[in-house]
Design a protein around this motif. Structure first.
Motif, PDB file in Angstrom:
ATOM      1  N   ALA A 122     -48.007  25.276  81.800  1.00 47.76           N
ATOM      2  CA  ALA A 122     -48.952  26.385  81.708  1.00 47.76           C
ATOM      3  C   ALA A 122     -49.809  26.170  80.465  1.00 47.76           C
ATOM      4  N   ASP A 123     -50.587  25.114  80.544  1.00 51.90           N
ATOM      5  CA  ASP A 123     -51.586  24.767  79.535  1.00 51.90           C
ATOM      6  C   ASP A 123     -52.451  23.698  80.183  1.00 51.90           C
ATOM      7  N   SER A 124     -53.751  23.881  80.103  1.00 54.14           N
ATOM      8  CA  SER A 124     -54.631  22.998  80.876  1.00 54.14           C
ATOM      9  C   SER A 124     -54.555  21.538  80.452  1.00 54.14           C
ATOM     10  N   GLY A 138     -52.105  20.948  84.639  1.00 53.14           N
ATOM     11  CA  GLY A 138     -52.058  22.298  84.101  1.00 53.14           C
ATOM     12  C   GLY A 138     -52.041  23.334  85.205  1.00 53.14           C
ATOM     13  N   VAL A 139     -51.291  24.401  84.974  1.00 50.46           N
ATOM     14  CA  VAL A 139     -51.223  25.515  85.926  1.00 50.46           C
ATOM     15  C   VAL A 139     -51.253  26.808  85.117  1.00 50.46           C
TER      16      VAL A 139
ATOM     17  N   SER B  66     -56.070  27.143  80.948  1.00 52.64           N
ATOM     18  CA  SER B  66     -55.266  27.576  82.102  1.00 52.64           C
ATOM     19  C   SER B  66     -54.877  29.045  82.006  1.00 52.64           C
ATOM     20  N   ILE B  90     -57.659  25.246  88.211  1.00 51.25           N
ATOM     21  CA  ILE B  90     -56.548  26.076  87.703  1.00 51.25           C
ATOM     22  C   ILE B  90     -56.878  27.554  87.906  1.00 51.25           C
TER      23      ILE B  90
END
Lengths: 419, 161
Positions: A122-124, A138-139, B66, B90
């Motif tokens: 959870a970080d691009s 990333g999500v 994100s 995303i």
């Protein structure tokens, strides 16, 4: 039909012999990552749904790095939420202040990401681990929550763009120039929904830190992931840092690519992305006017690694930053910090008139540790120069390599070192 | 299901930093995030938005970070749907996962003007601009994503599976 490297990794993790672009699959995850901004949202969602166990305590990494050491009370509450969740679930890879680092520099260094893995974070900038031959992307927080609960995620198999890397870069040219050049060429949505597959004989001329920087910014071209072949340099890196077995996947000869580009490293010049998009690139010789700057940041998940600090120190050795210049240097992990100290790099930064900070993402996203005032300009080795990204909406960010950043700090305006 | 509302129109590459600036990410409360939604691109958005309103933008909406806080802020501000030429991937995933309706439609994204009254029929994918009388056909979701949306988010979907 042949598969790309990314498609092969996804097929193997979905239990399928083959996949094609556009296919929806469910894949097993080797690692699920979150930080102090994104994890609290995931943790609260899990609690709301009564999902009270994690799929595997060893395959989750929680790295408070954005607003730590806690910048204010609300950030402290977020970090506390992550810490309590990590303790309750006995998460093996929780990294407290003092042992942490910026997540995308930290995880490869800790050996948690290896070739052949499927990783969501959870970080691009989770796409960084493609440098080691992993599929990583990333999500958001809900995907992270679902990943932590089930160990699985859904993906649409991406099509691909091939970048054939040839040649050898000149002095002071690094991974940052390569990726800024590519983004300038294809645009911030040039690889939208796709994988960026880097291949070619020129890759041997890129250090691991160069490759991490390149894969890191795949997202800035809209890509789902960026990925490198696993050569001896990558294998040596993984053997040095990780106890885990890795699996090497290679693209099929007849793999399908939507587009192909050749990037000749020998032709690259110091490249700078002007406000307010990473695609607004100019090479140093295209900048005719003197662009005065107020601040330089050297650090982040993009360029806070030891190669980056060594390069900056080499240019700052025996010199001093321009009058009124604020130079902020942030080693990306505690290990890099220590290494920089032992090599005397920190002394160089301080003697040059800079400050050195504990690892944090802080200034990159305008959190703290270098927020910009109205109309201020910053040359930064970070990854985004959007409106207001680092502070006031009229402030300007120029993205560049550590070499350009260091030289600019001394000159007081955007400059590249003499070759 | 239908959405009807007034359009807020933006251009290319609206990034998640302008949708919800990082200086507010020390909160994860939807209502609080909504009070700063679109602040760095349109400081009057929060003042002018009404429940049901629609955001229309062109290429690569939601690029950058994100942070799920971005679709959360939009949803909590009352917006019923985002229409764009294309979405950053995303943001696209996050919107589906939290149940914020989004629709890719290049024709609508380019033709619809700020302030138009627009009606969207999610079942048929038809986007109707009541102000100009123009009608557009949006891209329907693949069945798998429709299931997640119908379950009102990914975690609900996992629970019911």
């Amino acid at each position: 039909m042949g598969m790309t490297m990314t498609q092969k990794i996804l097929a193997a993790h979905a239990g399928l012999d083959s996949v094609v672009a556009g296919q929806l699959i469910e894949a097993d995850l080797d690692l699920v990552l979150g930080n102090d901004i994104t994890s609290p949202v995931a943790i609260k969602e899990m609690a709301k749904m009564n999902l009270d166990t994690v799929f595997n305590k060893d395959k989750i990494a929680l790295v408070p790095d954005h607003f730590v050491p806690n910048k204010d009370i609300k950030s402290a509450e977020h970090c506390k939420c992550v810490r309590e969740f990590a303790l309750k679930n006995n998460i093996t890879n929780y990294f407290e202040v003092g042992q942490m680092g910026i997540e995308h520099a930290l995880l490869p260094e800790q050996g948690l990401t290896v070739a052949g893995d499927v990783i969501i974070g959870a970080d691009s900038h989770t796409c960084t681990y493609g440098a080691l031959g992993a599929f990583s992307t990333g999500v958001g927080s809900t995907d992270m929550a679902a990943g932590m609960a089930t160990g699985k995620a859904w993906f649409k198999v991406p099509g691909a763009i091939k970048f054939n890397i040839v040649g050898k870069p000149s002095k002071w040219i690094s991974g940052k120039d390569v990726i800024l050049h590519i983004i300038g060429k294809i645009g911030v949505d040039g690889a939208l929904y796709k994988s960026m597959e880097f291949v070619g004989e020129g890759i041997k001329n890129l250090t691991m830190d160069d490759r991490f920087t390149i894969a890191n910014m795949a997202i800035e071209a809209g890509a789902k992931n960026g990925i490198f072949p696993v050569d001896d340099l990558a294998k040596d890196y993984m053997k040095e840092h990780s106890k885990r077995d890795f699996v090497v996947y290679e693209a099929d000869e007849d793999a399908v690519y939507d587009e192909e580009y050749t990037i000749d490293l020998s032709q690259l010049k110091p490249t700078i992305a002007f406000p307010h998009l990473p695609e607004n690139t100019k090479t140093i010789d295209e900048i005719k006017e003197e662009i005065k700057i107020d601040q330089v940041v050297i650090g982040s998940c993009t360029n806070g690694r030891i190669d980056d600090l060594r390069c900056a120190a080499k240019l700052l050795e025996g010199r001093h930053v321009a009058k009124g210049m604020r130079l902020i240097v942030i080693p990306a992990t505690q290990k890099i910090y220590l290494q920089a100290m032992e090599e005397g790099l920190l002394k160089t930064f301080i003697e040059a008139g800079g400050i050195v900070s504990t690892p944090t993402c802080g200034p990159c996203l305008g959190g703290y540790m270098g927020v910009l005032a109205e109309n201020e300009r910053c040359v930064s080795t970070t990854n985004r120069n959007f409106v207001g990204r680092m502070g006031h909406i009229t402030s300007e960010i120029y993205l560049a390599s550590p070499a350009v950043a260091a030289e600019s700090a001394v000159k007081g305006y955007i400059a590249a070192p003499a070759v | 299901m239908k959405a009807i509302g007034k359009v807020f129109k933006y251009g290319d590459n609206v990034d998640t930093d302008v949708i919800i600036p990082a200086r507010y990410l020390n909160s994860s409360d939807p209502a609080e995030l909504a009070t700063h939604c679109m602040e760095d691109i349109d400081k009057d958005f929060v003042k002018n938005v009404n429940k049901g309103d629609i955001i229309v933008a062109t290429k690569n909406f939601g690029c950058g970070s994100s942070r799920e806080h971005a679709p959360i802020a939009i949803k909590a501000s009352g917006v019923s749907c985002v229409i764009a030429d294309t979405f950053a991937r995303i943001f696209y995933r996050n919107s589906i996962n939290i149940g914020l309706p989004i629709m890719e439609c290049a024709e609508a994204a380019n033709a619809i003007n700020a302030g138009d009254e627009v009606e969207i029929d999610f079942d048929s994918g038809v986007i109707f601009d009541k102000t100009t009388g123009q009608s557009f056909k949006g891209q329907p979701f693949p069945e798998f994503m429709q299931k997640i949306i119908n379950a009102e988010g990914l975690l609900n979907y996992i629970k019911t599976k």
